[in-house]
Design an enzyme around this catalytic site. Sequence first.
Site, PDB file in Angstrom:
ATOM      1  CB  THR A 237     -10.965  49.999 -42.285  1.00  0.00           C
ATOM      2  OG1 THR A 237     -10.586  50.768 -43.433  1.00  0.00           O
ATOM      3  CG2 THR A 237     -12.099  49.071 -42.658  1.00  0.00           C
TER       4      THR A 237
ATOM      5  N   GLY B  66      -2.267  52.262 -41.333  1.00  0.00           N
ATOM      6  CA  GLY B  66      -3.191  53.379 -41.118  1.00  0.00           C
ATOM      7  C   GLY B  66      -4.589  53.078 -41.632  1.00  0.00           C
ATOM      8  CB  CYS B  67      -5.793  51.720 -44.855  1.00  0.00           C
ATOM      9  SG  CYS B  67      -5.068  53.041 -45.852  1.00  0.00           S
ATOM     10  CB  THR B  68      -5.488  47.978 -40.903  1.00  0.00           C
ATOM     11  OG1 THR B  68      -5.081  47.369 -42.131  1.00  0.00           O
ATOM     12  CG2 THR B  68      -6.055  46.922 -39.968  1.00  0.00           C
TER      13      THR B  68
END
Length: 154
Positions: A49, A44-46
Amino acid sequence: MSASDTSSTPDFSLPATGGTTVALAALRGSKVVLYFYPKDSTPGCTNETADFRDHYAAFRAAGCEVFGISRDSLKSHENFKAKLALPFELISDPDEVACSAFGVIKMKNMYGKTVRGIERSTFVLDADGAIGREWRAVKVPGHAQEVLDFVTTL
């Protein structure tokens, strides 16, 4: 605080990638996006970002800077930044200075366990440094575009 409230922003000065230090007070005069995310290199963070990366030129054209913030180390951030070829800096907040100031640390349920972590949240600061809008418990798909759409109205 609702998404439409405007309030003053807590100040902080924290280390970031690229050998920089980010101090909110020094960014007055520019619009700023601060997006808080749980952990470098997680799916999710990838995705989140990468979405901010893909919209970065449009944020800059709108006179806005973008910073990602998590509790990860500078080394982890440098690796994450290189892996995604990010044009913006990532702020390291292992002592939760900014996380606490913006109230993004929450008790979360992960795989049946209660853990203390960052609730995915985004804040847009106007040129005066006031919070123009905030998003809590962010769902990644379409989020960067929604933030950009708001920034262009400031």
